[in-house]
Design a protein around this motif. Structure first.
Motif, short mmCIF file in Angstrom:
data_model
loop_
_atom_site.label_atom_id
_atom_site.label_comp_id
_atom_site.label_asym_id
_atom_site.label_seq_id
_atom_site.Cartn_x
_atom_site.Cartn_y
_atom_site.Cartn_z
N ARG A 230 32.79 43.34 45.45
CA ARG A 230 32.63 43.38 44.01
C ARG A 230 33.61 44.37 43.43
O ARG A 230 33.77 45.48 43.95
CB ARG A 230 31.21 43.77 43.64
N VAL A 231 34.25 43.99 42.35
CA VAL A 231 35.14 44.89 41.62
C VAL A 231 34.58 45.02 40.21
O VAL A 231 34.46 44.03 39.49
CB VAL A 231 36.59 44.36 41.58
N TYR A 232 34.21 46.22 39.83
CA TYR A 232 33.58 46.43 38.54
C TYR A 232 34.64 46.64 37.47
O TYR A 232 35.64 47.33 37.68
CB TYR A 232 32.64 47.64 38.61
N GLU A 233 34.40 46.05 36.31
CA GLU A 233 35.33 46.12 35.19
C GLU A 233 35.08 47.37 34.34
O GLU A 233 34.07 48.06 34.49
CB GLU A 233 35.19 44.86 34.32
N TRP A 234 36.00 47.63 33.43
CA TRP A 234 35.84 48.71 32.49
C TRP A 234 34.85 48.31 31.39
O TRP A 234 34.81 47.16 30.96
CB TRP A 234 37.19 49.06 31.84
N HIS A 235 34.06 49.28 30.94
CA HIS A 235 33.13 49.09 29.83
C HIS A 235 33.40 50.16 28.77
O HIS A 235 33.73 51.30 29.10
CB HIS A 235 31.68 49.22 30.29
N GLN A 236 33.23 49.80 27.53
CA GLN A 236 33.38 50.74 26.43
C GLN A 236 32.03 51.30 25.98
O GLN A 236 30.98 50.88 26.46
CB GLN A 236 34.06 50.05 25.24
N ASP A 237 32.10 52.28 25.08
CA ASP A 237 30.91 52.84 24.43
C ASP A 237 29.99 53.59 25.40
O ASP A 237 28.76 53.57 25.26
CB ASP A 237 30.11 51.75 23.71
N ASN A 238 30.59 54.26 26.37
CA ASN A 238 29.83 55.12 27.27
C ASN A 238 29.93 56.57 26.83
O ASN A 238 30.88 56.96 26.13
CB ASN A 238 30.35 54.99 28.71
N MET B 233 28.47 67.71 38.43
CA MET B 233 27.75 66.45 38.29
C MET B 233 28.04 65.90 36.90
O MET B 233 28.11 66.66 35.93
CB MET B 233 26.25 66.63 38.48
N LEU B 234 28.19 64.60 36.84
CA LEU B 234 28.50 63.93 35.58
C LEU B 234 27.32 63.07 35.15
O LEU B 234 26.83 62.22 35.92
CB LEU B 234 29.74 63.06 35.75
N GLU B 235 26.83 63.29 33.94
CA GLU B 235 25.78 62.46 33.37
C GLU B 235 26.44 61.35 32.55
O GLU B 235 27.32 61.62 31.73
CB GLU B 235 24.85 63.28 32.49
N VAL B 236 26.01 60.13 32.78
CA VAL B 236 26.63 58.96 32.15
C VAL B 236 25.55 58.12 31.48
O VAL B 236 24.50 57.84 32.07
CB VAL B 236 27.37 58.09 33.20
N GLN B 237 25.82 57.72 30.26
CA GLN B 237 24.95 56.78 29.54
C GLN B 237 25.82 55.70 28.91
O GLN B 237 26.94 55.97 28.48
CB GLN B 237 24.14 57.50 28.47
N GLY B 238 25.30 54.49 28.88
CA GLY B 238 26.06 53.40 28.27
C GLY B 238 26.08 52.17 29.17
O GLY B 238 25.38 52.10 30.19
N PRO B 239 26.88 51.17 28.81
CA PRO B 239 26.91 49.90 29.54
C PRO B 239 27.26 50.01 31.02
O PRO B 239 26.82 49.18 31.82
CB PRO B 239 27.98 49.09 28.79
N VAL B 240 28.03 51.04 31.40
CA VAL B 240 28.45 51.15 32.79
C VAL B 240 27.28 51.46 33.71
O VAL B 240 27.35 51.23 34.92
CB VAL B 240 29.55 52.24 32.93
N VAL B 241 26.17 51.94 33.18
CA VAL B 241 25.00 52.24 34.01
C VAL B 241 24.49 50.99 34.71
O VAL B 241 23.99 51.06 35.84
CB VAL B 241 23.89 52.89 33.16
#
Length: 386
Positions: free
Chosen positions: A4-12, A152-160
């Motif tokens: 699987r190759v994951y694409e870029w997502h915006q609005d994170n 550590m990086l906290e991430v929220q948005g579509p990439v989750v």
């Protein structure tokens, strides 16, 4: 199963926290606020104050009706005592063990799940290099920072959603993978990174030897870098492709810097084995810094406005055997935070120069020669190209 190759997502949204006394309380807070699910994939877990706090928080979450899944690596969790494991399972936490260690498995025993991934309510991801150990998460007795320097990086948005997918894949196949062994290496096409804007993010990972696109992404970034290429890694035994790409970037005029461990390191032999590369790198114009205050466990790459941060050490052992996962991002706010973290660490580091290299004592040179040769032998035995 195809790679699987994951694409870029915006609005994170990205929030960087440096050192355990800043990010560990936030992790516990997220566990305490969880409403539906907590998913954890963790390499290093050992019994102590930190793991006890994690277990307490997870058990309280289960009591609230939260579904909790916890995947351990067999080697990384060796010091997590059985009574603590029993507390988890007896309290309703579903656990799975990645690749139980046995000499009967031969070289498969060396293949480890080195990821550090936490997903809460399918809305928040924490990714980086921490473990649930006191060295990472607890301040020392003198009130200073934890013994190990980490991010550590906290991430929220579509990439989750992609982080959850990555977890689900490994959770589902962990037992199957142990029966069928290693998969062949597959080449993948890396999605081109956004050049401008904010909030761009994608999941980057290393799978069971079938997928090494964390490395491919770094090489692609270095090939197109124009202003800077800063890399932090604790165990500096990079592949020849990474060394070559770093030197080529420096010769083009890119500001290439390495943030590495000094003598505060948990594997001193690795320090000396890696120093054998310094002369050629310095000659190419690369600046090399060894962090002095503590053991630095950072695993961060920044090329211009592109950031890759997670569990990947970029050494040839990691790239050959381990499951890894990094968050890639193009976001001005995150780039600014990472830049500030690098600059602070550079100011607290010993910078190597050609003069210092030439003035090394014969004892130091002997250690470099001996451990460098041992490293070469190990690489040949396992068929790893350095």
């Amino acid at each position: 199963m195809s790679s699987r190759v994951y694409e870029w997502h915006q609005d994170n949204e990205f929030t960087l926290r440096v050192d355990g006394h800043r990010y560990f309380p936030r992790l516990l807070e997220a566990f305490d606020q969880a409403e539906s699910s907590i998913d954890i994939e963790m390499y290093l877990v050992s019994s102590g104050t930190s793991s006890e706090q994690v277990v307490d928080s997870l058990l309280k979450a289960v009591e609230r009706g939260v579904t909790v899944r916890f995947m351990f690596d067999a080697i990384g969790s060796e010091k997590f005592k059985q009574p603590d494991r029993d507390r988890l399972t007896d309290g309703g936490v579903e656990t799975r063990i990645y690749n139980p260690a046995s000499w009967y498995h031969g070289t498969r025993m060396f293949h480890r799940d080195h990821r550090k991934l936490i997903i809460v309510d399918q809305k928040i991801t924490f990714v980086g290099g921490t473990g649930f150990t006191d060295e990472f998460c607890q301040k020392e007795e003198n009130g200073q920072c934890p013994r190990w320097h980490e991010q550590m990086l906290e991430v929220q948005g579509p990439v989750v959603a992609d982080w959850l997918d990555l977890f689900e894949v490994e959770w589902a196949r962990v037992s199957k993978y142990q029966r069928r062994g290693l998969s062949p290496v597959r080449r993948v096409k890396i999605p081109p990174r956004p050049q401008t804007g904010s909030g761009h993010g994608r999941v980057s990972y290393i799978g069971a030897r079938e997928q090494k696109e964390v490395v491919a992404s770094l090489l692609a970034a270095l090939a197109h870098g124009e202003e800077r290429a800063w890399l932090a890694t604790p165990y500096f035994l990079p592949s020849w492709r990474i060394r070559r790409s770093l030197m080529r970037a420096a010769r083009r005029g890119v500001d290439v810097r390495l943030l590495l461990c000094g003598t505060s390191i948990d594997h001193e032999a690795v320090l000396y084995a890696g120093q054998r590369y310094y002369r050629r790198l310095l000659k190419a114009g690369i600046r090399i810094y060894e962090f002095q205050p503590r053991f630095t466990h950072l695993k961060t790459a920044m090329v211009d406005n592109w950031v890759s941060l997670g569990s990947c050490n970029f050494d040839h052992w990691t790239l050959h055997w381990n499951l890894e996962a990094n968050q890639q991002a193009v976001d001005p706010g995150l780039a600014k935070a990472v830049t500030e973290s690098f600059e602070k660490d550079f100011s607290e580091s010993y910078e190597w120069t050609m003069e210092r290299w030439h003035n090394l004592s014969w004892k130091h040179r002997l250690k470099i020669r001996v451990w460098g040769q041992i490293n070469r032998w190990v690489m040949r035995i396992f068929g790893i190209r350095g």
